[in-house]
Design an enzyme around this catalytic site. Structure first.
Site, PDB file in Angstrom:
ATOM      1  N   ASN A   1       0.836  -1.285   0.049  1.00 19.11           N
ATOM      2  CA  ASN A   1       0.104   0.156  -0.223  1.00 19.11           C
ATOM      3  C   ASN A   1       0.860   1.375  -0.246  1.00 19.11           C
ATOM      4  O   ASN A   1       0.615   2.160  -0.618  1.00 19.11           O
ATOM      5  CB  ASN A   1      -1.008  -0.058   1.308  1.00 19.11           C
ATOM      6  CG  ASN A   1      -2.092   1.210   1.155  1.00 19.11           C
ATOM      7  OD1 ASN A   1      -1.564   2.216   0.997  1.00 19.11           O
ATOM      8  ND2 ASN A   1      -3.216   0.720   1.080  1.00 19.11           N
TER       9      ASN A   1
ATOM     10  N   GLU B   1     -40.313  -5.813 -10.544  1.00 14.25           N
ATOM     11  CA  GLU B   1     -39.776  -4.403 -10.719  1.00 14.25           C
ATOM     12  C   GLU B   1     -40.069  -3.445  -9.810  1.00 14.25           C
ATOM     13  O   GLU B   1     -39.422  -2.427  -9.377  1.00 14.25           O
ATOM     14  CB  GLU B   1     -40.346  -4.079 -12.228  1.00 14.25           C
ATOM     15  CG  GLU B   1     -39.711  -5.061 -13.281  1.00 14.25           C
ATOM     16  CD  GLU B   1     -40.494  -4.634 -14.580  1.00 14.25           C
ATOM     17  OE1 GLU B   1     -41.721  -4.958 -14.692  1.00 14.25           O
ATOM     18  OE2 GLU B   1     -39.708  -3.788 -15.391  1.00 14.25           O
TER      19      GLU B   1
HETATM   20  C1  LIG Z   1     -10.612  -3.718  -4.856  1.00  6.88           C
HETATM   21  C2  LIG Z   1      -9.500  -2.952  -4.264  1.00  6.88           C
HETATM   22  C3  LIG Z   1      -9.826  -2.239  -3.196  1.00  6.88           C
HETATM   23  C4  LIG Z   1      -8.868  -1.256  -2.679  1.00  6.88           C
HETATM   24  N1  LIG Z   1      -9.278  -0.323  -1.824  1.00  6.88           N
HETATM   25  C5  LIG Z   1      -8.544   0.692  -1.109  1.00  6.88           C
HETATM   26  C6  LIG Z   1      -8.783   1.603  -0.380  1.00  6.88           C
HETATM   27  O1  LIG Z   1     -10.111   1.657   0.089  1.00  6.88           O
HETATM   28  N2  LIG Z   1      -8.057   2.041   0.048  1.00  6.88           N
HETATM   29  C7  LIG Z   1      -6.533   1.880  -0.153  1.00  6.88           C
HETATM   30  O2  LIG Z   1      -5.654   2.527   0.490  1.00  6.88           O
HETATM   31  N3  LIG Z   1      -6.216   0.979  -0.891  1.00  6.88           N
HETATM   32  C8  LIG Z   1      -7.025   0.463  -1.557  1.00  6.88           C
HETATM   33  N4  LIG Z   1      -6.538  -0.578  -2.284  1.00  6.88           N
HETATM   34  C9  LIG Z   1      -5.356  -0.907  -2.716  1.00  6.88           C
HETATM   35  C10 LIG Z   1      -4.560  -1.807  -1.755  1.00  6.88           C
HETATM   36  O3  LIG Z   1      -4.552  -1.579  -0.252  1.00  6.88           O
HETATM   37  C11 LIG Z   1      -2.996  -2.086  -2.398  1.00  6.88           C
HETATM   38  O4  LIG Z   1      -3.349  -2.507  -3.639  1.00  6.88           O
HETATM   39  C12 LIG Z   1      -2.396  -2.961  -1.197  1.00  6.88           C
HETATM   40  O5  LIG Z   1      -2.175  -2.557  -0.085  1.00  6.88           O
HETATM   41  C13 LIG Z   1      -0.940  -3.389  -1.939  1.00  6.88           C
HETATM   42  O6  LIG Z   1      -0.587  -4.384  -1.541  1.00  6.88           O
HETATM   43  P1  LIG Z   1      -0.165  -5.784  -2.018  1.00  6.88           P
HETATM   44  O7  LIG Z   1       0.510  -6.603  -1.118  1.00  6.88           O
HETATM   45  O8  LIG Z   1      -1.199  -6.333  -2.726  1.00  6.88           O
HETATM   46  O9  LIG Z   1       0.921  -5.128  -3.174  1.00  6.88           O
HETATM   47  P2  LIG Z   1       1.225  -5.718  -4.509  1.00  6.88           P
HETATM   48  O10 LIG Z   1       0.570  -5.656  -5.681  1.00  6.88           O
HETATM   49  O11 LIG Z   1       1.972  -7.205  -4.318  1.00  6.88           O
HETATM   50  O12 LIG Z   1       2.585  -4.769  -4.647  1.00  6.88           O
HETATM   51  C14 LIG Z   1       2.419  -3.550  -4.619  1.00  6.88           C
HETATM   52  C15 LIG Z   1       3.610  -2.613  -5.091  1.00  6.88           C
HETATM   53  O13 LIG Z   1       4.433  -2.491  -3.940  1.00  6.88           O
HETATM   54  C16 LIG Z   1       5.755  -2.822  -4.013  1.00  6.88           C
HETATM   55  N5  LIG Z   1       6.163  -3.675  -2.931  1.00  6.88           N
HETATM   56  C17 LIG Z   1       5.189  -4.229  -2.077  1.00  6.88           C
HETATM   57  N6  LIG Z   1       6.206  -4.489  -0.959  1.00  6.88           N
HETATM   58  C18 LIG Z   1       7.218  -3.950  -1.069  1.00  6.88           C
HETATM   59  C19 LIG Z   1       8.460  -3.904  -0.194  1.00  6.88           C
HETATM   60  N7  LIG Z   1       8.494  -4.568   0.845  1.00  6.88           N
HETATM   61  N8  LIG Z   1       9.511  -3.117  -0.669  1.00  6.88           N
HETATM   62  C20 LIG Z   1       9.483  -2.445  -1.661  1.00  6.88           C
HETATM   63  N9  LIG Z   1       8.372  -2.686  -2.674  1.00  6.88           N
HETATM   64  C21 LIG Z   1       7.275  -3.299  -2.326  1.00  6.88           C
HETATM   65  C22 LIG Z   1       5.767  -3.703  -5.292  1.00  6.88           C
HETATM   66  O14 LIG Z   1       7.063  -3.887  -6.026  1.00  6.88           O
HETATM   67  C23 LIG Z   1       4.710  -3.289  -6.053  1.00  6.88           C
HETATM   68  O15 LIG Z   1       5.123  -2.241  -6.992  1.00  6.88           O
HETATM   69  C24 LIG Z   1      -7.479  -1.407  -2.980  1.00  6.88           C
HETATM   70  C25 LIG Z   1      -7.093  -2.647  -3.952  1.00  6.88           C
HETATM   71  C26 LIG Z   1      -8.046  -3.075  -4.455  1.00  6.88           C
HETATM   72  C27 LIG Z   1      -7.653  -4.219  -5.702  1.00  6.88           C
END
Ligand SMILES: Cc1cc2nc3c(=O)[nH]c(=O)nc-3n(C[C@H](O)[C@H](O)[C@H](O)COP(=O)(O)OP(=O)(O)OC[C@H]3O[C@@H](n4cnc5c(N)ncnc54)[C@H](O)[C@@H]3O)c2cc1C
Ligand code: FES
Length: 1294
Positions: free
Chosen positions: A318, A1229
């Site tokens: 995030n 509906e």
């Molecule tokens: C349906 C949906 C709803 C969402 N709603 C919200 C919301 O309401 N509010 C909000 O804030 N967010 C929201 N998000 C975003 C979500 O919180 C972030 O996508 C999530 O936290 C990313 O974490 P991940 O582990 O999935 O990241 P990944 O997709 O696995 O990685 C994301 C990025 O971070 C980098 N990264 C990850 N870990 C590290 C590390 N340790 N060091 C360096 N780089 C790193 C990766 O290289 C990549 O570029 C939403 C996402 C979706 C799909």
């Protein structure tokens, strides 16, 4: 993960982007050091399968099945009527199941959180939330674990019991899957080693030590670190980003640390957001309040961030993805959180705020660096931290704008020592209001500071006016409104610290300091039971949906669940990227080279009809020479897999020459005189003369946005050529198999008798699976015909939304003449509907909007016109309510306009003008409004309208920034399809020699429970238990020429046909029964067979005698009328425009319900869909005509948080209907329109704000009435400042 390949089809694919929750599965991992098993829910559509090494995955099939034993969660979901179309039910089950595995006794807050990530629900399929929303399922689940009983309320003949808890099976602990011992042994005994998975195009590397990770990152600086894949995944899937190497750091210990330090908490970057939430919650209870201000603010954001599945992804992801919509970055940056970074041979710490220092989210972090952990500090004495967010929906929606704010005061004073303000969502990255903060250091926390701060903030946070000017003013208003809220919060805290010096916030301003919380909705359903009815007779009883258990176990089969056919190909469509253009060339050469590509299909491959003329303008399968909207199908790729087909489709190059004009809006269509013909008009009385004699005249207009069908199962077809005689089986998700058969046959140039259409069930339709499905089925059939292979076409959510259109956007212009006492004497209205690029059913929609525009009112002099505008948007289609939800909203709008002008209340104007006695409509059809009045009066009484209205007024006097509103709206909903042949129906009933009965009819099961009701009908008629009757599928093979399942008519017309068939059979059996009256059903059937009596019969219903003469403007287009009334109460937050639906009471006249559980589900589901239409669902197009809102991320339908906290539905008792089966009424509906009671309750709240502020009484609101519009209508010093007219000093307290 692809459950399809292992034939586990319970896990559904609704959006592919983590937004709908249909694909929810449970992941379980074992931690050998703590010996703990962790269960968490995840969205299978984004979860990389490589990340699951050593983990156990439980899909809905693992929870329970009819082959072994169903799980109590599944049983309760089904028996509490928690499924309608059933497509999202497995996802629901998995969310609840995972919650219960972790918390056998969950709190209602945990329940709500677990359901927040589910889209369909909607209830959606606008449906399924009912048991959740009503709290009944939750109660049942809690009852299961806590031994709590459910209350059963009977009062005379009135029943509120829709299911019996006595039937529920107790939990059998042996039924729960255990964590696989071999995985446990593996985790304990095998040292962790680096894992490398090599795919066709990608390599996945999962290191185990930090050093190894840093080496990898040094070697592959561009490779992303993937943990949850919720940021990387959507970019790869939807935006074409490709990463040949992906590094998965989740198993590295250093990235999972949780360390309590003297000055705060250090959390590993791979920790999940859920874990962070738990840790912060614990820390808040352990540490003194003074130290936990940062923790509280972060927790505040985590509560509404995403759904539970999204919160199971990483903190680091995030932060590092640096999306402007991150809810964490603003608050973490404002709070001085520190990032612990590492790269090969180097470790360093930087404040998170540094990343956003230059306002563009720059690359302070190098591509070789990784985030190891995040340090969240304790707050200090005199330090205050807050976080705010406003999203299109309160939960599970990315923010429009959010903020993190922190202030530190000089010891014991209100002098600012340090101030930090960050915003998100406003521009492309998180942004710091640095200058503002520096300027304000040394100031006292008072009104002057607030005024200056707001002006500085607006200067500093410059928002680029995007092309469409999107939400810029709203975002600016939020920027200052959030600061004002922070100002109030701190003021109140200062008072706590030193009440003598700091007066705090006056009472009437305090309520805005509390955010709206989602509570588990409480609901009640009331219907009339018939105690004298025979116990065997199921009609009128709340029978569970025939497929309820199959929905909940994931065994229910939809088109995409059908096993693959030998040699099957997958089809991906190539659509136009221009709204109006000549096709100059189509270059398919590169696409044809793609792996697995079989062929490319264009208009030239259509053997016969490519254009269908149902009116003057055609419906088109493939664009031939020109395109008329973005999203029109130009050609299609067939390949050996879905992925290959999509990859190749992206490589087809189409050259266009843009044509003029490009017409997108109704206004542009009017300017260019671009309409589909005919235009329609109805008139009664002498309108012009009446305008001469009235006391007052108002004129106005309202714009009503379109609506996406958002059925959970996207458009799906499987076309299977049979290899002989040009026969083809078409398995299709449609409401109208006969039109599919007709269109496919015409496109292939074969007789209809060669095309067999099969529909087992449909995962939601709402009017969107008629002609459009016919075109898509023809695409698949043409491809199958050309290739002689089976072809599967499953639209992705994005393509579905882009291609298929939805509810018609609408402009209603009105002129209304009325007397000072509120009597409306004359109305002149004009409706313009945006039909899109082809007619579809737009003329019919326009007609229905005219026929139903009077809603519940008798208007003596009335003239109304309707025109269908021809534009270059995707063609719009039928949608639940079919024009009525729009035209009746216009009517209710001028009703409130009359109320404003006369000073009378809207409910008085409604009562004065309501149909009161036998009358004629404006097209001379007779109606008896007795039940309309009864519904209105009962709704008034049940909702305690007047006393609650007084309470609302009192609340509003005492609260400045929060206001309540209440409204009651009546409804007359005419039932009918306008002409006889459209309501004919047929059924076919076979009795087999073992006594079992196979029933079929022409109706389609799309969640409305029609098959359940038909089995109830057959059971009553044949006098045998429902369990002896089976429904298999709707097919053109068994029932030819069946009419579409539309217009709430399915049960009415098919019920008559089923009854007819059963009566024919019973008549044949009667002599045998008379001869052996004590015999059993089986005896009689055996005897009948032996006597050569036919045990198969068709049934037929000719249809209702309906007609309409548009030349004369008269007719009987409807057979009967449904009536209803709804009262809704809301509360708004004037600072943000957010609102909460507090309570809704609905009284509905649906005659004698055949199945009250199903019917009440229809009313509730439709009502919530109406809330979506009128208050939140917004379609956005680019200036070039490209639909921007193409998935649950951008397009928000209601969720749990939008269901009224108290929700009651009562069916009007003692209502009879002589025209329909068993005196029932078609209900699919009608309930949708009642969602506008929320619209008018919001209007009432806004009116109260405006009255208090002395703003002009008349104002116009459009639909959907979003938070943005509510905020703009609650004009105040902040909104004035934003539009640059706020010169005077801010008055803090109003
Ligand atoms: C349906 C949906 C709803 C969402 N709603 C919200 C919301 O309401 N509010 C909000 O804030 N967010 C929201 N998000 C975003 C979500 O919180 C972030 O996508 C999530 O936290 C990313 O974490 P991940 O582990 O999935 O990241 P990944 O997709 O696995 O990685 C994301 C990025 O971070 C980098 N990264 C990850 N870990 C590290 C590390 N340790 N060091 C360096 N780089 C790193 C990766 O290289 C990549 O570029 C939403 C996402 C979706 C799909
Ligand atoms: S399909 Fe996975 S969340 Fe929608």
């Amino acid at each position: 993960m692809t459950a399809f390949s292992v034939r586990l089809t319970g896990t559904k694919y609704g959006c592919g982007g983590g937004g709908c929750g249909a694909c929810t599965v449970m992941i379980s991992t074992y931690e050998p050091t703590s010996k703990k098993i962790r269960h968490y829910s995840a969205n299978a559509c984004l979860l990389p399968i490589c990340s699951l090494y050593g983990a156990a995955v439980t899909t809905v099939e693992g929870v329970g099945s009819t082959k072994t034993r169903i799980h109590p969660v599944q049983e309760r979901l089904a028996k509490c009527h928690g499924s309608q179309c059933g497509f999202c039910s497995p996802g629901m089950v998995m969310s609840i199941y995972t919650l219960l595995r972790n918390n056998p006794e969950p709190t209602s807050e945990q329940m709500i959180a677990a359901l927040a990530g589910k889209y369909c629900h909607f209830l959606i399929c606008r449906c399924v939330l009912k048991p959740f929303s009503s709290g009944t399922l939750c109660l049942c689940v809690c009852a299961l674990y806590k031994g709590v009983g459910l209350s059963k309320v009977y009062s005379g003949q009135i029943s509120t019991r829709l299911f019996s808890t006595d039937e529920f099976q107790p939990l059998d602990p042996t039924q729960e899957l255990i964590f696989p011992p071999e995985l446990m042994r593996m985790a304990e005994n095998q040292p962790k080693r680096t894992l490398v998975f090599c795919g066709e195009r990608m390599t996945w590397i999962s290191p185990v030590s930090l050093d190894e990770l840093l080496d990898l990152k040094a070697a592959h600086p561009k490779a992303p670190l993937v943990v949850g894949n919720t940021s990387v995944g959507p970019e790869m899937k939807f935006r074409g980003v490709f990463h040949p190497i992906v590094i998965a750091p989740a198993r590295i210990l250093d990235l999972n640390v949780v360390t309590h330090m003297d000055d705060g908490l250090t959390l590993g970057a791979a920790c999940s957001l859920s874990l962070v939430k738990d840790i912060l919650t614990n820390a808040i209870s352990e540490f003194p309040e003074e130290k936990t201000k940062v923790f509280c603010a972060v927790l505040q954001q985590l509560r509404t961030l995403g759904g539970e599945q999204i919160r199971n992804v990483s903190l680091g992801g995030n932060i590092i993805s640096r999306k402007s919509t991150s809810d964490l970055n603003p608050v973490l940056a404002a709070s001085n959180c520190v990032l612990n970074l590492a790269s090969k041979g180097r470790k360093r710490q930087i404040p998170l705020s540094d990343i956003f220092a230059d306002g563009v989210g720059n690359n302070t972090i190098t591509s070789e660096e990784i985030l190891v952990s995040v340090h969240i500090p304790h707050s200090r004495k005199g330090e205050y931290v807050s976080a705010f967010r406003q999203a299109p929906r309160r939960e599970n929606a990315l923010p429009i704008t959010n903020a993190g704010m922190r202030v530190l005061f000089e010891d014991g004073t209100d002098i600012i020592k340090d101030l930090s303000i960050f915003y998100g969502g406003a521009i492309s990255t998180t942004i710091c209001a640095k200058q503002t903060c520096w300027t304000l250091i040394g100031r006292h926390w008072n009104e002057q500071m607030l005024d200056e701060a707001c002006r500085l903030l607006l200067q500093e946070i410059a928002l680029p006016g995007s092309a469409s000017g999107e939400k810029v003013d709203y975002k600016k208003t939020l920027i200052v409104s959030f600061f004002y809220r922070f100002f109030l919060e701190v003021l109140q805290s200062l008072k706590k610290m030193d009440p003598c010096h700091y007066p705090g916030v006056p009472m009437e301003y305090r309520s805005v300091l509390q955010d709206f919380q989602t509570k588990m909705p409480q609901s009640i359903q009331i219907y009339q039971a018939n105690p004298s009815q025979s116990p065997q007779d199921p009609v009128g009883r709340p029978i569970m949906h025939q497929s309820g258990i199959m929905h909940a176990t994931g065994e229910a089969v939809y088109v995409d669940d059908l096993p693959s056919v030998d040699g099957e190909l997958f089809l991906a469509v190539v659509t136009s990227s221009r709204a109006h253009a000549k096709i100059v060339s189509i270059d398919t050469s590169e696409a044809l080279q793609g792996p697995g590509v079989f062929d490319i299909i264009t208009a030239h491959d259509v053997p016969a009809t490519n254009e269908f003329y149902y009116s003057d303008d055609p419906e088109i399968i493939f664009a031939r020479n020109k395109v008329i909207c973005v999203g029109q199908i130009v050609c299609a790729v067939v390949a050996d897999s879905d992925v290959h087909a999509k990859q190749a489709a992206a490589k087809v190059k189409i050259e266009y020459e843009v044509l003029e004009p490009v017409i997108l809006t109704i206004e542009e269509a009017i300017k260019h005189n671009s309409f589909f013909e005919p235009k329609r008009k109805l008139e009664q009385g002498n309108v012009d003369q009446a305008f001469e004699t009235v006391d007052n005249i108002i004129e106005g207009e309202i714009h009503i946005g379109g609506q996406e069908h958002f059925y959970m199962e996207t458009q799906s077809v499987l076309a299977v050529p049979k290899g002989e005689d040009k026969e083809m089986d078409v398995y299709v998700s449609t409401q109208h198999p006969a039109i599919i058969q007709e269109m496919v046959a015409a496109s292939l140039g074969v007789p209809a008798n060669r095309i067999m259409c099969h529909v087992k069930r449909v995962g939601g339709a709402f009017g969107g699976k008629l002609l459009k499905t016919g075109l898509l089925a023809s695409v698949a059939a043409v491809a199958a015909n050309k290739t002689s292979r089976a072809v599967r076409l499953i639209l992705s959510r994005g393509d579905d939304m882009l291609i298929t259109g939805g509810r018609h956007p609408f402009i209603g212009k009105y002129k209304v003449g009325f007397m000072n006492d509120g009597r409306i004497r004359a109305v002149d209205t004009k409706y313009y509907i945006n039909a899109g690029c082809t007619p579809d059913e737009s003329i019919l929609v326009a007609e229905v909007s005219l026929l139903k525009m009077d809603n519940a009112y008798k208007i003596p002099n009335l003239r109304c016109w309707a025109c269908a505008c021809k534009t270059n948007l995707p063609s719009n289609a039928a949608f639940r309510g079919f024009g009525f939800p729009q035209s009746a909203l216009v009517t209710e709008t001028w009703i409130t306009g009359v109320a404003d002008k006369t000073g009378l209340s809207p409910e008085k104007i409604r009562e004065i003008n309501m149909y009161k006695e036998n009358a004629q409509t404006h097209f001379k059809q007779k109606l008896d409004p007795q039940n309309l009045i009864r519904c209105w009066n009962e709704c008034m009484e049940k909702s305690a309208y007047y006393s609650r209205k007084t309470a609302v007024i009192e609340f509003n006097k005492q609260n400045y920034w929060k206001k309540k509103g209440i409204a009651i709206v009546p409804m007359k909903f005419p039932f009918g399809l306008g002409t006889r042949y459209l309501s004919q129906a047929a059924a076919l009933v076979h009795i087999y020699t073992d006594g079992s009965v196979l029933l079929t009819h022409g109706g389609i099961e799309m969640g409305q429970g029609i098959h359940t009701k038909m089995i109830q009908v057959a059971s009553r008629e044949l006098n045998i238990p429902m369990s002896r009757i089976h429904f298999c599928e709707t097919s053109t093979r068994t029932v030819p020429n069946a009419c579409a399942s539309v217009g709430s008519a399915g049960t009415d017309v098919n019920g008559m046909a089923v009854k007819d068939a059963c009566q024919t059979l019973l008549k044949r059996l009667q002599p045998i029964i008379n001869k052996n009256p004590k015999g059993t059903w089986n005896d009689w059937i055996k005897e009948a067979f032996e006597q050569s009596v036919s045990l198969s019969a068709t049934g037929y219903f000719r249809g209702y005698d309906e007609n309409m003469d548009w030349e004369k403007g008269e007719g009987q287009p409807f057979t009967y009328f449904l009536y209803g009334a709804a009262c809704s109460e809301v509360e708004i937050n004037c600072l943000t425009g957010d609102h909460k639906n507090l309570r809704t009471d609905i009284v509905m006249d649906i005659g004698c319900s055949i199945n009250p559980a199903v019917d009440i589900g229809q009313i509730e589901g439709a009502f919530v869909q109406g809330i979506g239409l009128y208050t939140m669902e917004e379609l956005k197009y680019s200036p070039e005509g490209v639909l921007c809102t193409r998935g649950p991320d951008q397009y928000k339908i209601p969720a749990v948080c939008d269901i009224p906290e108290q929700f009651s539905v009562s069916l009007l008792s003692s209502s009879q209907n002589p025209y329909a089966i068993y005196a029932s009424k078609g209900i699919g509906e009608a309930g949708l329109f009642l969602g506008c009671s929320v619209f008018f309750a919001l209007r009432d709240a806004v009116t109260s704000v405006r009255n208090e502020r002395g703003l002009k009484n008349t104002f116009s609101l459009n639909s959907p009435l979003t938070a943005e519009q509510i905020r703009a209508s609650c004009a105040d010093d902040f909104t004035e400042m934003v539009i640059g007219i706020g010169e005077r000093c801010l008055s803090v307290f109003g």
